[in-house]
Design a protein around this motif. Sequence first.
Motif, PDB file in Angstrom:
ATOM      1  N   ASP A 153       0.835  -1.200   0.000  1.00 38.31           N
ATOM      2  CA  ASP A 153       0.000   0.000   0.000  1.00 38.31           C
ATOM      3  C   ASP A 153       0.869   1.249   0.000  1.00 38.31           C
ATOM      4  O   ASP A 153       0.617   2.208  -0.735  1.00 38.31           O
ATOM      5  N   VAL A 154       1.920   1.239   0.827  1.00 35.57           N
ATOM      6  CA  VAL A 154       2.834   2.380   0.888  1.00 35.57           C
ATOM      7  C   VAL A 154       3.578   2.552  -0.437  1.00 35.57           C
ATOM      8  O   VAL A 154       3.754   3.675  -0.929  1.00 35.57           O
ATOM      9  N   ALA A 155       3.987   1.439  -1.043  1.00 38.58           N
ATOM     10  CA  ALA A 155       4.755   1.487  -2.292  1.00 38.58           C
ATOM     11  C   ALA A 155       3.876   1.728  -3.514  1.00 38.58           C
ATOM     12  O   ALA A 155       4.387   2.031  -4.597  1.00 38.58           O
ATOM     13  N   GLY A 156       2.566   1.594  -3.339  1.00 36.67           N
ATOM     14  CA  GLY A 156       1.665   1.783  -4.472  1.00 36.67           C
ATOM     15  C   GLY A 156       1.503   0.562  -5.346  1.00 36.67           C
ATOM     16  O   GLY A 156       0.868   0.628  -6.408  1.00 36.67           O
ATOM     17  N   SER A 157       2.050  -0.570  -4.919  1.00 39.86           N
ATOM     18  CA  SER A 157       1.963  -1.792  -5.719  1.00 39.86           C
ATOM     19  C   SER A 157       0.538  -2.343  -5.775  1.00 39.86           C
ATOM     20  O   SER A 157       0.189  -3.075  -6.702  1.00 39.86           O
ATOM     21  N   ASN A 158      -0.270  -1.992  -4.766  1.00 42.40           N
ATOM     22  CA  ASN A 158      -1.624  -2.553  -4.713  1.00 42.40           C
ATOM     23  C   ASN A 158      -2.542  -2.017  -5.804  1.00 42.40           C
ATOM     24  O   ASN A 158      -3.669  -2.485  -5.954  1.00 42.40           O
ATOM     25  N   LYS A 159      -2.091  -1.037  -6.577  1.00 43.43           N
ATOM     26  CA  LYS A 159      -2.915  -0.508  -7.663  1.00 43.43           C
ATOM     27  C   LYS A 159      -3.200  -1.578  -8.711  1.00 43.43           C
ATOM     28  O   LYS A 159      -4.217  -1.523  -9.398  1.00 43.43           O
ATOM     29  N   PHE A 160      -2.298  -2.590  -8.790  1.00 43.01           N
ATOM     30  CA  PHE A 160      -2.469  -3.629  -9.797  1.00 43.01           C
ATOM     31  C   PHE A 160      -3.662  -4.523  -9.503  1.00 43.01           C
ATOM     32  O   PHE A 160      -4.245  -5.099 -10.413  1.00 43.01           O
ATOM     33  N   TRP A 161      -4.025  -4.693  -8.234  1.00 34.79           N
ATOM     34  CA  TRP A 161      -5.190  -5.523  -7.922  1.00 34.79           C
ATOM     35  C   TRP A 161      -6.395  -4.707  -7.459  1.00 34.79           C
ATOM     36  O   TRP A 161      -7.514  -5.156  -7.577  1.00 34.79           O
ATOM     37  N   LYS A 162      -6.159  -3.506  -6.965  1.00 34.55           N
ATOM     38  CA  LYS A 162      -7.297  -2.687  -6.572  1.00 34.55           C
ATOM     39  C   LYS A 162      -8.143  -2.296  -7.781  1.00 34.55           C
ATOM     40  O   LYS A 162      -9.363  -2.123  -7.667  1.00 34.55           O
ATOM     41  N   CYS A 163      -7.485  -2.152  -8.927  1.00 37.71           N
ATOM     42  CA  CYS A 163      -8.225  -1.806 -10.141  1.00 37.71           C
ATOM     43  C   CYS A 163      -9.146  -2.935 -10.583  1.00 37.71           C
ATOM     44  O   CYS A 163     -10.048  -2.733 -11.399  1.00 37.71           O
ATOM     45  N   LYS A 164      -8.926  -4.153 -10.048  1.00 31.04           N
ATOM     46  CA  LYS A 164      -9.775  -5.305 -10.348  1.00 31.04           C
ATOM     47  C   LYS A 164     -10.762  -5.586  -9.217  1.00 31.04           C
ATOM     48  O   LYS A 164     -11.400  -6.632  -9.184  1.00 31.04           O
ATOM     49  N   GLY A 165     -10.871  -4.640  -8.284  1.00 31.64           N
ATOM     50  CA  GLY A 165     -11.823  -4.801  -7.198  1.00 31.64           C
ATOM     51  C   GLY A 165     -11.328  -5.673  -6.063  1.00 31.64           C
ATOM     52  O   GLY A 165     -12.110  -6.100  -5.206  1.00 31.64           O
ATOM     53  N   ILE A 166     -10.006  -5.949  -6.021  1.00 23.14           N
ATOM     54  CA  ILE A 166      -9.411  -6.759  -4.958  1.00 23.14           C
ATOM     55  C   ILE A 166      -8.727  -5.810  -3.977  1.00 23.14           C
ATOM     56  O   ILE A 166      -7.738  -5.159  -4.321  1.00 23.14           O
ATOM     57  N   SER A 167      -9.257  -5.712  -2.768  1.00 21.82           N
ATOM     58  CA  SER A 167      -8.742  -4.724  -1.812  1.00 21.82           C
ATOM     59  C   SER A 167      -7.333  -5.062  -1.338  1.00 21.82           C
ATOM     60  O   SER A 167      -6.504  -4.168  -1.141  1.00 21.82           O
ATOM     61  N   LYS A 168      -7.056  -6.345  -1.145  1.00 21.74           N
ATOM     62  CA  LYS A 168      -5.718  -6.757  -0.725  1.00 21.74           C
ATOM     63  C   LYS A 168      -5.468  -8.205  -1.136  1.00 21.74           C
ATOM     64  O   LYS A 168      -6.409  -8.979  -1.341  1.00 21.74           O
ATOM     65  N   LEU A 169      -4.200  -8.559  -1.251  1.00 19.00           N
ATOM     66  CA  LEU A 169      -3.840  -9.937  -1.593  1.00 19.00           C
ATOM     67  C   LEU A 169      -3.970 -10.836  -0.371  1.00 19.00           C
ATOM     68  O   LEU A 169      -3.665 -10.424   0.748  1.00 19.00           O
ATOM     69  N   GLY A 170      -4.421 -12.040  -0.613  1.00 22.02           N
ATOM     70  CA  GLY A 170      -4.512 -13.034   0.447  1.00 22.02           C
ATOM     71  C   GLY A 170      -3.982 -14.364  -0.035  1.00 22.02           C
ATOM     72  O   GLY A 170      -3.361 -14.444  -1.095  1.00 22.02           O
ATOM     73  N   PHE A 171      -4.229 -15.399   0.736  1.00 22.11           N
ATOM     74  CA  PHE A 171      -3.761 -16.721   0.339  1.00 22.11           C
ATOM     75  C   PHE A 171      -4.793 -17.766   0.708  1.00 22.11           C
ATOM     76  O   PHE A 171      -5.739 -17.505   1.453  1.00 22.11           O
ATOM     77  N   ARG A 172      -4.598 -18.959   0.172  1.00 21.19           N
ATOM     78  CA  ARG A 172      -5.387 -20.128   0.545  1.00 21.19           C
ATOM     79  C   ARG A 172      -4.417 -21.212   0.986  1.00 21.19           C
ATOM     80  O   ARG A 172      -3.354 -21.390   0.383  1.00 21.19           O
ATOM     81  N   VAL A 173      -4.804 -21.952   2.026  1.00 17.04           N
ATOM     82  CA  VAL A 173      -3.929 -22.994   2.577  1.00 17.04           C
ATOM     83  C   VAL A 173      -4.706 -24.286   2.770  1.00 17.04           C
ATOM     84  O   VAL A 173      -5.865 -24.276   3.194  1.00 17.04           O
TER      85      VAL A 173
END
Length: 282
Positions: A153-173
């Motif tokens: 968020d600080v680096a601005g990298s989240n723009k790549f997924w926020k534009c697709k309606g994904i607020s943050k990256l997560g995982f599945r285990v």
Amino acid sequence: DRKHMQNVIERADQRTMDLWRESHQLRCLALDNRNISAYIPQALLHRLRMSRQQAPTLGGSRREVTILFVDIRSYSTVSEHLDPEDTIRILNDCFAAWMADVQKNGGTVLEFLGDGMLAVFGAPNDQPNHASQAVRSVKSMVKSMDQLNESWDVAGSNKFWKCKGISKLGFRVGIHTGTVVAGNLGSNAQMKYAVVGDAVNVAARLEQLNKKLGTMIAVSGDTHMLLCDSLKSWLRPKGHHFVKGREQSVEIFTHGKSGESSHPPGAAAEKYPRHYRRLSLH
């Protein structure tokens, strides 16, 4: 006399040169070890060093272990809009954090599979509480992903997924406990340490089952029964479910919501390479 002094000086010079060569060889050896250790799990590298007089051989032994499969949620959607350099940077951020969480709980990372990672607890070294340590690793991963999302968020990298309606990256285990054959797989010319058995398949299927259940963490009943009360309370029962490749249903305990819509069973069946979808003793 002068001749004796000359001999002493020559011997001292020779010893100095010998020490320099030895130190150079040690530096080269240390460099080689550092480079090699980046490609081999630390637990396995330690075992190889302890048995350096004996060449590794193919084959393995049966062990009860806990298998952990983890991958990035919505990776395909996100990677579609990433440059290759950005993609590998995001992947490495995740893998570095996950690997640290696994290792601090005594686990061993065996594979990086696209956007996923395979880890084992209870091999190659004995680990009596392997099930609990696997779940503790996942609890740490939850915190690590929160920290990563803050940094993106600080680096601005989240723009790549926020534009697709994904607020943050997560995982599945997916986590499952069972018997495997752990040992060297491949040929005498090239081999790797691997775990082979139905337990590996089930863990991979549980990771995929999260899509159907709308959860982020799926733990089998075989793992759940080995946990301490505090870890059991972190999970909630989700009933029995069938997974691909198994005739009997698997009791499932889960944690967290994925934020994704439900998918039909088997929709992600081709997620992992065949050599992990078909690792079975049967």
